[in-house]
Design a protein around this motif. Structure first.
Motif, mmCIF file in Angstrom:
data_model
loop_
_atom_site.group_PDB
_atom_site.id
_atom_site.type_symbol
_atom_site.label_atom_id
_atom_site.label_comp_id
_atom_site.label_asym_id
_atom_site.label_seq_id
_atom_site.Cartn_x
_atom_site.Cartn_y
_atom_site.Cartn_z
ATOM 1 N N SER A 64 0.823 -1.317 0.093
ATOM 2 C CA SER A 64 -0.087 -0.025 0.069
ATOM 3 C C SER A 64 0.738 1.420 -0.067
ATOM 4 C CB SER A 64 -0.962 0.138 1.202
ATOM 5 O OG SER A 64 -0.063 0.070 2.403
ATOM 6 N N GLU A 76 4.539 0.343 -4.120
ATOM 7 C CA GLU A 76 3.744 -0.532 -4.744
ATOM 8 C C GLU A 76 3.239 0.485 -5.836
ATOM 9 O OE1 GLU A 76 4.118 -0.644 -1.326
ATOM 10 O OE2 GLU A 76 4.711 -2.591 -1.385
ATOM 11 N N HIS A 77 2.865 1.745 -5.442
ATOM 12 C CA HIS A 77 2.522 2.740 -6.712
ATOM 13 C C HIS A 77 3.353 2.602 -7.853
ATOM 14 C CE1 HIS A 77 0.321 6.609 -7.853
ATOM 15 N NE2 HIS A 77 0.156 5.948 -8.665
ATOM 16 N N CYS A 81 -4.563 -4.109 -6.710
ATOM 17 C CA CYS A 81 -3.705 -4.217 -5.750
ATOM 18 C C CYS A 81 -4.380 -3.900 -4.567
ATOM 19 C CB CYS A 81 -3.316 -2.512 -5.617
ATOM 20 S SG CYS A 81 -1.799 -2.071 -4.484
ATOM 21 N N PRO A 123 -3.774 -3.703 -0.124
ATOM 22 C CA PRO A 123 -4.697 -2.932 -0.231
ATOM 23 C C PRO A 123 -4.945 -1.524 -0.913
ATOM 24 C CG PRO A 123 -3.773 -2.594 1.916
ATOM 25 C CD PRO A 123 -3.034 -3.440 1.180
ATOM 26 N N GLY A 124 -3.482 -1.042 -1.312
ATOM 27 C CA GLY A 124 -3.428 -0.151 -2.240
ATOM 28 C C GLY A 124 -3.623 1.305 -1.571
ATOM 29 N N ASN A 125 -3.695 2.305 -2.132
ATOM 30 C CA ASN A 125 -3.988 3.576 -1.544
ATOM 31 C C ASN A 125 -4.753 4.266 -2.663
ATOM 32 O OD1 ASN A 125 -2.263 4.873 -3.401
ATOM 33 N ND2 ASN A 125 -0.562 4.052 -1.902
ATOM 34 N N THR A 132 -5.369 3.762 -7.290
ATOM 35 C CA THR A 132 -6.357 3.690 -7.939
ATOM 36 C C THR A 132 -6.567 4.217 -9.180
ATOM 37 O OG1 THR A 132 -7.510 5.755 -6.958
ATOM 38 C CG2 THR A 132 -7.941 3.761 -5.819
ATOM 39 N N CYS A 148 -8.107 -1.009 -6.524
ATOM 40 C CA CYS A 148 -7.760 -1.394 -5.060
ATOM 41 C C CYS A 148 -8.927 -2.182 -4.352
ATOM 42 C CB CYS A 148 -7.347 -0.129 -4.444
ATOM 43 S SG CYS A 148 -5.942 0.655 -5.077
ATOM 44 N N PRO A 167 -9.869 -3.953 -0.734
ATOM 45 C CA PRO A 167 -9.997 -3.999 0.644
ATOM 46 C C PRO A 167 -9.501 -5.205 1.385
ATOM 47 C CG PRO A 167 -12.030 -3.719 0.079
ATOM 48 C CD PRO A 167 -11.395 -4.076 -0.954
ATOM 49 N N ALA A 206 -2.582 -6.738 3.587
ATOM 50 C CA ALA A 206 -1.531 -7.720 3.025
ATOM 51 C C ALA A 206 -1.155 -8.766 3.836
ATOM 52 C CB ALA A 206 -0.238 -6.824 2.912
ATOM 53 N N LYS A 247 -5.530 8.491 1.381
ATOM 54 C CA LYS A 247 -6.821 7.669 1.316
ATOM 55 C C LYS A 247 -7.699 8.540 0.694
ATOM 56 C CE LYS A 247 -8.779 8.325 5.590
ATOM 57 N NZ LYS A 247 -9.551 7.474 6.765
#
Ligand code: AMP
Ligand code: GLY
Length: 425
Positions: free
Chosen positions: A8, A12-13, A30, A32-34, A38, A43, A45, A48, A369
């Protein structure tokens, strides 16, 4: 291909953007991503460390490739779980991720296979550690919690009193939890630090372009250690001579040592090196891309990320010609004032649209977020990684600092001397 990235942060971006450039990528998720991720990936929820959740998501969506960015799930065995479920995953299995997960393991490995590193002793009781410090140690000296501690489990102690306090922090107060079950006490080294990332397929290793991190929170390398406040790539201090030494004594030797131990390493090995007066020495290994090293190295990589990741899984990395652009990148982290100790979150971020349509500027999201009304707000210590490419380091640095002005949020904090070292090169 359908690709899932686990993590996240800014790293990861950067991985997601690199995967998105591959013509093979049909859909990217992804977990959980951020908020920023997106823009390139959907992303979901799932935490990890929720291995069951990740495995069932992969089955449901028929994921073709999982890229695990973070250390915790790697050290915890996510890749093993995915392998068992027949899902292809890029990253080391648990028995190889221990290279990062236990400093005692990595130090013993280096000693056994003559890989240059600082002299050390390992302790599993505070009494034994204190006895050693009082009777045998020379100062300054370095104390390291054995396990993962968000890059904060290393204490440099100038004298006996500080070292006694350090043993208390790590082993008695257990500030880093179980990571402090064992303690490594290590010789203090001096020199410039370089981060070298590599792709590994179990036997072959291919080196990526070098980078230099800025770990301390404040200008002039003052203040507490952080996850990294900014960096640049390539490092002008990583000379041909240094490269030759490391290829001869460190890189392949590490891969061969892991294979010989029955722990073949597949994924990314991050070599934290110190260029000491006696030559390069390994400070630490990580079993993943660095954060923010990924943000300056991946935008410069010419290869298709998916092809390289698959060659690591399949053991065909020897067929890959890894190539980087002949340019430079600088990343300046925009953090929340107070990081790495305490800071407020939830402030709206403005100016993000300035990065749209520019292919030599990147705004990698770390702690962001969406709030209830759909605005992008700060959600962590490290908020954004503002990165620029340039034909050389100076150009990249001035572009990156220019772009830091495009974004604003309350309590925005950054270092003003990222890449200053290049003036000394
Ligand atoms: P590590 O997490 O092992 O990379 O350590 C964090 C930081 O502590 C490194 O980037 C170095 O700046 C410093 N450090 C670690 N080990 C040593 C050492 N043996 N001598 C001097 N500095 C060190
Ligand atoms: N930037 C250092 C790390 O990722 O560990």
């Amino acid at each position: 291909m359908k690709v899932l990235i686990v993590g996240s942060g800014g790293r990861e971006h950067a991985i997601a953007m690199s995967v998105a450039k591959s013509p093979k990528a049909e859909k990217i998720y992804c977990a959980p991503g951020n908020a920023g991720i997106t823009g390139v990936a959907e992303c979901v929820p799932i935490a990890a460390m929720d291995f069951d959740g990740i495995v069932s998501f992969c089955k449901e969506k028929q994921i073709d490739l999982v890229v695990v960015g973070m250390d915790d799930p790697l050290v915890g065995g996510l890749v093993d779980r995915l392998d068992e479920a027949g899902i292809r995953a890029f990253g080391p299995r648990k028995n190889a991720a221990i290279l990062e997960g236990s400093k005692a393991f990595s130090k013993d490995l280096m000693k056994k296979y003559n890989i240059p590193t600082a002299a050390y002793e390992t302790f599993d009781s505070a009494d034994a550690a204190l006895d050693y410090l009082r009777n045998k140690a020379e100062f300054p000296i370095v104390l390291k919690a054995d396990g993962l501690a968000l890059g904060k489990g290393v204490l440099i102690c100038g004298d006996l009193a500080e070292a006694e306090e350090g043993v208390k922090t790590i082993m008695q107060d257990r500030k880093f939890g179980d990571a402090g079950n064992k303690l490594v006490i290590e010789e203090f080294m001096t020199g410039r630090e370089v981060s070298v990332l590599s792709f590994v397929d179990g036997k072959t290793i291919k080196i990526m372009s070098s980078a230099q991190d800025h770990k301390r929170a404040g200008d002039g390398d003052t203040g507490l250690n952080t996850g990294g406040m900014g960096n640049f790539s390539p490092s002008p201090f990583y000379t041909a001579e240094v490269d030759e030494f490391c290829r001869k004594y460190i890189y392949q030797a590490t891969v061969d040592a892991m294979a010989a131990e029955g722990r073949p390493f597949k994924g990314v090995i991050f070599f934290g090196l110190m260029l000491t007066p006696k030559g390069p020495r390994v400070l630490e290994y990580n079993a993943r891309f660095g954060d923010p090293e990924a943000q300056v190295v991946l935008p410069r990589m010419k290869n298709d990320f998916i092809e390289v990741a698959e060659s690591c899984i399949d053991g065909t990395l020897d067929k890959v010609n890894l190539e980087f652009e002949d340019n430079a990148a600088v990343c300046v982290i925009l953090a929340s004032n107070g990081y790495p100790v305490s800071y407020e979150k939830g402030f709206p971020i403005s100016g993000l649209e300035s990065f749209e349509g520019k292919n030599d500027y990147f705004c990698f999201h770390a702690g962001t977020k969406f709030d209830e009304s759909g605005r992008i707000v700060t959600n962590g210590g490290r908020v954004l990684g503002i990165t620029a490419l340039g034909s050389n380091l100076r150009e990249a640095r001035s572009k990156a600092y220019e772009a830091t002005e495009w974004v604003s949020f309350d309590n925005k904090y950054m270092r003003h001397d990222i890449g200053k070292a290049i003036d000394e090169a």
